[in-house]
Design an enzyme around this catalytic site. Sequence first.
Site, PDB file in Angstrom:
ATOM      1  N   ASN A  36     -13.308  -3.841   3.579  1.00  0.00           N
ATOM      2  CA  ASN A  36     -13.166  -2.958   2.412  1.00  0.00           C
ATOM      3  C   ASN A  36     -13.809  -1.622   2.775  1.00  0.00           C
ATOM      4  O   ASN A  36     -15.032  -1.490   2.754  1.00  0.00           O
ATOM      5  CB  ASN A  36     -13.851  -3.583   1.191  1.00  0.00           C
ATOM      6  N   TRP A  37     -12.952  -0.651   3.101  1.00  0.00           N
ATOM      7  CA  TRP A  37     -13.488   0.646   3.539  1.00  0.00           C
ATOM      8  C   TRP A  37     -13.936   1.520   2.367  1.00  0.00           C
ATOM      9  O   TRP A  37     -14.429   2.629   2.572  1.00  0.00           O
ATOM     10  CB  TRP A  37     -12.432   1.388   4.370  1.00  0.00           C
ATOM     11  N   LYS A  38     -13.687   1.032   1.159  1.00  0.00           N
ATOM     12  CA  LYS A  38     -14.056   1.806  -0.049  1.00  0.00           C
ATOM     13  C   LYS A  38     -13.523   3.235   0.083  1.00  0.00           C
ATOM     14  O   LYS A  38     -12.446   3.431   0.652  1.00  0.00           O
ATOM     15  CB  LYS A  38     -15.566   1.771  -0.257  1.00  0.00           C
ATOM     16  N   HIS A  69     -13.544  -5.399  -8.401  1.00  0.00           N
ATOM     17  CA  HIS A  69     -14.737  -5.120  -7.584  1.00  0.00           C
ATOM     18  C   HIS A  69     -15.823  -4.570  -8.501  1.00  0.00           C
ATOM     19  O   HIS A  69     -15.540  -3.822  -9.437  1.00  0.00           O
ATOM     20  CB  HIS A  69     -14.401  -4.117  -6.474  1.00  0.00           C
ATOM     21  N   GLU A 123     -17.850  -2.266  -8.240  1.00  0.00           N
ATOM     22  CA  GLU A 123     -17.913  -0.799  -8.365  1.00  0.00           C
ATOM     23  C   GLU A 123     -16.885  -0.307  -9.377  1.00  0.00           C
ATOM     24  O   GLU A 123     -17.127   0.659 -10.097  1.00  0.00           O
ATOM     25  CB  GLU A 123     -17.720  -0.146  -6.976  1.00  0.00           C
ATOM     26  N   GLU A 141     -19.285 -12.025  -4.822  1.00  0.00           N
ATOM     27  CA  GLU A 141     -20.014 -10.846  -4.369  1.00  0.00           C
ATOM     28  C   GLU A 141     -21.175 -10.548  -5.314  1.00  0.00           C
ATOM     29  O   GLU A 141     -20.993  -9.821  -6.313  1.00  0.00           O
ATOM     30  CB  GLU A 141     -19.082  -9.636  -4.351  1.00  0.00           C
ATOM     31  N   GLY A 148     -24.156  -3.716  -0.386  1.00  0.00           N
ATOM     32  CA  GLY A 148     -24.686  -2.472   0.164  1.00  0.00           C
ATOM     33  C   GLY A 148     -26.201  -2.405   0.283  1.00  0.00           C
ATOM     34  O   GLY A 148     -26.753  -1.356   0.590  1.00  0.00           O
ATOM     35  N   SER A 192     -23.398  -7.572   2.033  1.00  0.00           N
ATOM     36  CA  SER A 192     -24.226  -7.354   3.211  1.00  0.00           C
ATOM     37  C   SER A 192     -23.918  -8.321   4.360  1.00  0.00           C
ATOM     38  O   SER A 192     -24.825  -8.753   5.078  1.00  0.00           O
ATOM     39  CB  SER A 192     -25.712  -7.388   2.833  1.00  0.00           C
TER      40      SER A 192
END
Length: 252
Positions: A12-14, A98, A100, A170, A176, A211
């Site tokens: 997941n490169w966000k 997600h 975020e 998650e 992160g 992580s």
Amino acid sequence: MHGDMGFTVVANWKMNGDKKFVSQFVREIEQQQPKWRHLEVVLCPPQVYLDFTAQSIVSSSIKVGAQDVWTDDNGAATGNTSPMMLADLGVKYVIIGHSERRLYNREDNLMIVNKFRSACAAGLIPILCIGETAFAKENGRTLSTLFNQLEIILEFLKEFKSSEFIIAYEPLWSIGTGIAASYETIRCVHDFVKDIFLQHNVAVRILYGGSVSEMNIANIAAISSVDGVLVGGASLSFPRFFEICSLAEGCN
Ligand code: PEP
């Protein structure tokens, strides 16, 4: 061993990367990928680079995933991307819910199940993210939080039993932060979620995300109820991602 379905590693490169990054990453991963017999690698670039990523990939065992999708196939939804459009680009997976997006875009369970439904209808495979906050964890509410996030999907599945989908556990406090959940927590949560779905006669695949790194992947991939991993930060460096894939392959 993780059975016939193998082990899924999602990058997941966000909101990171550019065309040069995508080209280099795809070139490098395609050189390495023939060594991996048990892995399915999924690249999730920012929406704007989805087509470029899909066009850059030659190998059929590297898949493309989107980081989000809208609830309808077309209409007045400025700035959104429909599931039909993703399918049109050759996208196979889509991350939904997600943390975020739940946080920054205020996505609630209802919006998430609507996205899940529309993704399934377009033939995409949703990767539904669930996870507890640090507060819920500290107050012993991990499993109840996860159940609450899954309940609405279980309702949907009563109607649409044959939908193909994946769950990603998650924990928010792990994303992160460099602090992955303990192996015991991962095992316990994955077993809990698998049991819930088994009660509905669904054998669900579950990824762990939070992580994941080259330091912990071997132990995480060795847990039998972990069917794959969702990798954020460490997927932005090809050497790190390569190491994660190689170590995961070694456990399968
Ligand atoms: C994520 O954002 O889904 C994630 C797992 O990030 P990280 O690997 O950086 O914790």
